[in-house]
Motif scaffolding. Structure first.
Motif, PDB file in Angstrom:
ATOM      1  N   VAL A  18       1.005  -1.224  -0.015  1.00 46.20           N
ATOM      2  CA  VAL A  18       0.128   0.007   0.017  1.00 46.20           C
ATOM      3  C   VAL A  18       0.759   1.141  -0.136  1.00 46.20           C
ATOM      4  CG1 VAL A  18      -1.764   1.342   1.250  1.00 46.20           C
ATOM      5  CG2 VAL A  18      -2.130  -1.115   1.093  1.00 46.20           C
ATOM      6  N   PHE A  19       1.802   1.409   0.714  1.00 45.84           N
ATOM      7  CA  PHE A  19       2.929   2.314   0.821  1.00 45.84           C
ATOM      8  C   PHE A  19       3.523   2.631  -0.441  1.00 45.84           C
ATOM      9  CE2 PHE A  19       3.579   2.014   5.915  1.00 45.84           C
ATOM     10  CZ  PHE A  19       2.300   2.710   6.002  1.00 45.84           C
ATOM     11  N   LEU A  20       3.976   1.491  -1.181  1.00 44.16           N
ATOM     12  CA  LEU A  20       4.606   1.718  -2.266  1.00 44.16           C
ATOM     13  C   LEU A  20       3.906   1.976  -3.300  1.00 44.16           C
ATOM     14  CD1 LEU A  20       6.918   0.962  -4.275  1.00 44.16           C
ATOM     15  CD2 LEU A  20       6.147  -1.294  -4.515  1.00 44.16           C
ATOM     16  N   LEU A  21       2.529   1.569  -3.482  1.00 45.49           N
ATOM     17  CA  LEU A  21       1.631   2.150  -4.519  1.00 45.49           C
ATOM     18  C   LEU A  21       1.168   3.593  -4.061  1.00 45.49           C
ATOM     19  CD1 LEU A  21      -0.492   1.660  -6.879  1.00 45.49           C
ATOM     20  CD2 LEU A  21      -2.114   1.036  -5.013  1.00 45.49           C
ATOM     21  N   VAL A 291       8.935   0.270  14.211  1.00 47.85           N
ATOM     22  CA  VAL A 291      10.110   0.204  13.358  1.00 47.85           C
ATOM     23  C   VAL A 291      10.932  -1.013  13.413  1.00 47.85           C
ATOM     24  CG1 VAL A 291      12.610   1.333  13.409  1.00 47.85           C
ATOM     25  CG2 VAL A 291      10.454   2.759  13.713  1.00 47.85           C
ATOM     26  N   PHE A 292      10.930  -1.691  14.750  1.00 48.04           N
ATOM     27  CA  PHE A 292      11.535  -2.958  14.848  1.00 48.04           C
ATOM     28  C   PHE A 292      10.874  -3.955  14.218  1.00 48.04           C
ATOM     29  CE2 PHE A 292      12.019  -6.949  17.249  1.00 48.04           C
ATOM     30  CZ  PHE A 292      13.452  -6.960  17.366  1.00 48.04           C
ATOM     31  N   VAL A 293       9.461  -3.895  14.260  1.00 44.34           N
ATOM     32  CA  VAL A 293       8.690  -5.064  13.415  1.00 44.34           C
ATOM     33  C   VAL A 293       8.893  -5.081  12.074  1.00 44.34           C
ATOM     34  CG1 VAL A 293       6.391  -6.186  13.147  1.00 44.34           C
ATOM     35  CG2 VAL A 293       7.134  -5.545  15.376  1.00 44.34           C
ATOM     36  N   THR A 294       9.090  -4.109  11.522  1.00 44.41           N
ATOM     37  CA  THR A 294       9.100  -3.813   9.930  1.00 44.41           C
ATOM     38  C   THR A 294      10.477  -3.710   9.412  1.00 44.41           C
ATOM     39  OG1 THR A 294       8.819  -1.240  10.212  1.00 44.41           O
ATOM     40  CG2 THR A 294       6.848  -2.634   9.883  1.00 44.41           C
ATOM     41  N   ASN A 295      11.591  -2.928  10.175  1.00 45.24           N
ATOM     42  CA  ASN A 295      12.764  -2.923   9.620  1.00 45.24           C
ATOM     43  C   ASN A 295      13.972  -3.636  10.361  1.00 45.24           C
ATOM     44  OD1 ASN A 295      12.140  -0.640   7.743  1.00 45.24           O
ATOM     45  ND2 ASN A 295      11.224   0.155   9.610  1.00 45.24           N
ATOM     46  N   VAL A 296      13.469  -4.438  11.559  1.00 44.92           N
ATOM     47  CA  VAL A 296      14.631  -5.088  12.007  1.00 44.92           C
ATOM     48  C   VAL A 296      14.331  -6.718  12.011  1.00 44.92           C
ATOM     49  CG1 VAL A 296      15.964  -5.711  13.917  1.00 44.92           C
ATOM     50  CG2 VAL A 296      15.218  -3.142  13.735  1.00 44.92           C
ATOM     51  N   LEU A 297      13.046  -7.078  12.663  1.00 44.88           N
ATOM     52  CA  LEU A 297      12.691  -8.380  12.871  1.00 44.88           C
ATOM     53  C   LEU A 297      12.862  -9.260  11.687  1.00 44.88           C
ATOM     54  CD1 LEU A 297      12.020 -10.162  15.143  1.00 44.88           C
ATOM     55  CD2 LEU A 297       9.537  -9.600  14.672  1.00 44.88           C
ATOM     56  N   PRO A 298      12.139  -8.778  10.373  1.00 48.78           N
ATOM     57  CA  PRO A 298      12.267  -9.805   9.336  1.00 48.78           C
ATOM     58  C   PRO A 298      13.729 -10.181   8.847  1.00 48.78           C
ATOM     59  CG  PRO A 298      10.837  -7.839   8.778  1.00 48.78           C
ATOM     60  CD  PRO A 298      11.447  -7.690  10.141  1.00 48.78           C
ATOM     61  N   PHE A 299      14.667  -9.211   9.200  1.00 51.67           N
ATOM     62  CA  PHE A 299      16.015  -9.636   8.776  1.00 51.67           C
ATOM     63  C   PHE A 299      16.585 -10.751   9.719  1.00 51.67           C
ATOM     64  CE2 PHE A 299      15.381  -5.706   6.862  1.00 51.67           C
ATOM     65  CZ  PHE A 299      16.274  -5.669   5.758  1.00 51.67           C
ATOM     66  N   VAL A 318      11.710  -7.436   0.506  1.00 51.20           N
ATOM     67  CA  VAL A 318      11.883  -7.032  -0.723  1.00 51.20           C
ATOM     68  C   VAL A 318      10.888  -5.949  -1.010  1.00 51.20           C
ATOM     69  CG1 VAL A 318      11.002  -7.686  -3.083  1.00 51.20           C
ATOM     70  CG2 VAL A 318      12.517  -9.504  -1.489  1.00 51.20           C
ATOM     71  N   THR A 319       9.730  -5.979  -0.469  1.00 45.27           N
ATOM     72  CA  THR A 319       8.673  -5.036  -0.682  1.00 45.27           C
ATOM     73  C   THR A 319       9.019  -3.739   0.313  1.00 45.27           C
ATOM     74  OG1 THR A 319       7.511  -5.909   1.150  1.00 45.27           O
ATOM     75  CG2 THR A 319       6.591  -6.558  -0.943  1.00 45.27           C
ATOM     76  N   SER A 320       9.671  -3.895   1.150  1.00 51.17           N
ATOM     77  CA  SER A 320      10.316  -2.563   1.745  1.00 51.17           C
ATOM     78  C   SER A 320      11.368  -2.180   1.291  1.00 51.17           C
ATOM     79  CB  SER A 320      10.428  -2.775   3.477  1.00 51.17           C
ATOM     80  OG  SER A 320      11.683  -3.897   3.487  1.00 51.17           O
ATOM     81  N   GLY A 321      12.141  -2.890   0.603  1.00 54.64           N
ATOM     82  CA  GLY A 321      13.456  -2.344  -0.024  1.00 54.64           C
ATOM     83  C   GLY A 321      13.091  -1.711  -1.233  1.00 54.64           C
ATOM     84  N   ILE A 322      11.928  -2.391  -1.950  1.00 55.49           N
ATOM     85  CA  ILE A 322      11.467  -1.675  -3.337  1.00 55.49           C
ATOM     86  C   ILE A 322      10.997  -0.152  -2.902  1.00 55.49           C
ATOM     87  CG2 ILE A 322       9.906  -1.652  -5.246  1.00 55.49           C
ATOM     88  CD1 ILE A 322       9.844  -4.716  -5.184  1.00 55.49           C
ATOM     89  N   LEU A 323      10.189  -0.108  -1.775  1.00 51.97           N
ATOM     90  CA  LEU A 323       9.952   1.420  -1.560  1.00 51.97           C
ATOM     91  C   LEU A 323      11.191   2.225  -0.963  1.00 51.97           C
ATOM     92  CD1 LEU A 323       7.550   3.267  -0.778  1.00 51.97           C
ATOM     93  CD2 LEU A 323       7.504   2.043   1.688  1.00 51.97           C
ATOM     94  N   TYR A 324      11.997   1.514  -0.233  1.00 51.84           N
ATOM     95  CA  TYR A 324      13.235   2.286  -0.041  1.00 51.84           C
ATOM     96  C   TYR A 324      14.067   2.824  -1.065  1.00 51.84           C
ATOM     97  CZ  TYR A 324      17.665   3.341   2.446  1.00 51.84           C
ATOM     98  OH  TYR A 324      18.830   3.729   2.980  1.00 51.84           O
ATOM     99  N   VAL A 325      14.165   2.249  -1.969  1.00 53.47           N
ATOM    100  CA  VAL A 325      14.971   2.459  -3.436  1.00 53.47           C
ATOM    101  C   VAL A 325      14.219   3.543  -4.146  1.00 53.47           C
ATOM    102  CG1 VAL A 325      15.487   1.692  -5.724  1.00 53.47           C
ATOM    103  CG2 VAL A 325      16.052   0.378  -3.708  1.00 53.47           C
ATOM    104  N   VAL A 326      12.743   3.196  -4.064  1.00 58.55           N
ATOM    105  CA  VAL A 326      11.760   4.421  -4.702  1.00 58.55           C
ATOM    106  C   VAL A 326      12.042   5.997  -3.868  1.00 58.55           C
ATOM    107  CG1 VAL A 326       9.502   5.296  -5.180  1.00 58.55           C
ATOM    108  CG2 VAL A 326      10.264   2.746  -5.916  1.00 58.55           C
TER     109      VAL A 326
END
Length: 382
Positions: A18-21, A291-299, A318-326
């Motif tokens: 949703v954030f990416l779109l 922040v922890f759940v979305t940007n740390v825990l998956p790693f 992958v999805t957060s990474g695409i948004l980060y790059v954009v």
């Protein structure tokens, strides 16, 4: 625990999508100021610069402004109780250019934050149709004012915010700045300021250009006199009040060194982290958890023995990474490869939230530019 992780990560992927779109659609309406023609002649522009102990930065900043191709400009330099050579430098600049006016403030009235009061006092001395609020450490390319004013007039705006290049020379500071912009972009959705039907607004201290008529009818800085995030609040509150606002990027026209080091960034964020969370301890915990759940825990969970959790963790990365790059490619000049250390940077950001919130409670308020403001007083003015 595994079932909870599966639910969290499934929701996480949906949220990232949703954030990416939203970002992809929003960036289509986010203009680059570099592409704008220049306004050659027009009404007077009043530039208001409030500075406290900025002797190392202010000369380069003002000299870059004096070289602007748009010439119908006056500068109001406000020395806000500096104890270094800032005031003396302002007086020297005054002798070099007749378009400069200098105001020296020696006392802070009750009920005001220093910078907000200084900017307000500067506007009282201004004569321009437009007011540009900028900081004493910002550097401009010579056509920046002319392009911004042309854009302002073309879109018949009341407020224009320009996002500068946040310069950072050290690696971890660069990652921290990138993460801050990443989080700010998907949390605050600044591109929504360009939607006339939206009530979402934004503001950036490096460049807030406002119509003086709109500024005065809004209520001036008196409406936000106890907000440490005055730049953001000016934009947000004016947009909510129905004033026409847009945000543009100006990566090649405006530059500011946000902080000189990671330590300085932690100290600098003390003043507005808790304010940005509306002075609510619940928002502090929610932010840390998010922040922890979305940007740390998956790693971490990507090494789980549960294949479902591994796949969902990978999906979040992958999805957060695409948004980060954009976002990074659109809002900064940094390399998107900084995503590779995202979990470490996220932990640094969590530390900054905890640190700022703890110090705010311990001190009973914030310390900003050498002045302490009580938390109870800050909350009263909300």
């Amino acid at each position: 625990m595994e079932s909870i992780l599966i639910i969290l990560f499934t929701l996480g992927i949906l949220v990232w999508l949703v954030f990416l779109l939203d970002a992809l659609i929003g960036f289509r309406h986010l203009d680059a100021l570099e592409k704008e023609p220049e306004l050659e002649t027009g009404p007077l522009l009043s530039v208001i610069v409030a500075a406290r102990n900025e002797e190392k930065q202010i000369t380069a900043s003002i000299l870059s402004q004096l070289k602007q191709t748009y010439k119908h400009v006056e500068w109001i330099l406000v020395n806000d109780r500096s104890i270094d050579g800032t005031g003396k430098i302002m007086d020297e600049l005054l002798r070099e250019d007749a378009r400069i006016t200098v105001i020296h403030i020696t006392e802070l009235p009750e009920g005001w934050l220093g910078k907000n009061h200084a900017l307000y006092k500067g506007t009282l001395q201004s004569s321009g149709k437009w007011l540009l609020f900028t900081d004493a450490d910002v550097r401009f390319e010579e056509e920046a004012f002319a392009k911004a004013l042309h854009y302002f007039e073309k879109h018949q705006l009341d407020l224009l915010t320009a996002a500068p290049n946040l310069n950072a020379n050290r690696f971890w500071l660069k990652t921290f700045v990138a993460f801050f912009l990443f989080g700010f972009s998907y949390f605050k959705r600044p591109w929504m300021a360009n939607n006339p039907k939206s009530k979402i607004g934004t503001g950036i201290g490096a460049f807030n250009l406002v119509s003086k008529t709109a500024y005065e009818s809004f209520g001036t800085h008196e409406k936000i006199k106890m907000r440490p995030d005055d730049d953001l609040q000016l934009g947000m509150k004016m947009k909510r009040a129905g004033y026409r606002q847009r945000i543009v990027t100006a990566q090649r026209l405006i530059e500011v060194e946000w902080y000189g080091s990671l330590k300085e960034a932690f100290v600098g964020l003390e003043k507005n982290t808790f304010a940005g969370l509306n002075y609510r301890i619940s928002m502090v915990f929610f932010s840390i958890f998010g922040v922890f759940v979305t940007n740390v825990l998956p790693f971490l969970t990507i090494f789980s023995g549960n294949k479902t959790i591994v796949l969902l963790s990978l999906g979040n990365i992958v999805t957060s990474g695409i948004l980060y790059v954009v976002i990074i490619k659109r809002m900064t000049v940094f390399s998107p490869a900084l995503f590779l250390v995202l979990p470490i940077t996220a932990l640094l950001f969590i530390y900054s939230i905890i640190r700022a919130s703890f110090l705010t409670f311990k001190r009973g308020g914030i310390v900003w530019r050498g002045t302490t403001y009580r938390l109870s007083e800050l909350r009263e003015k909300e």
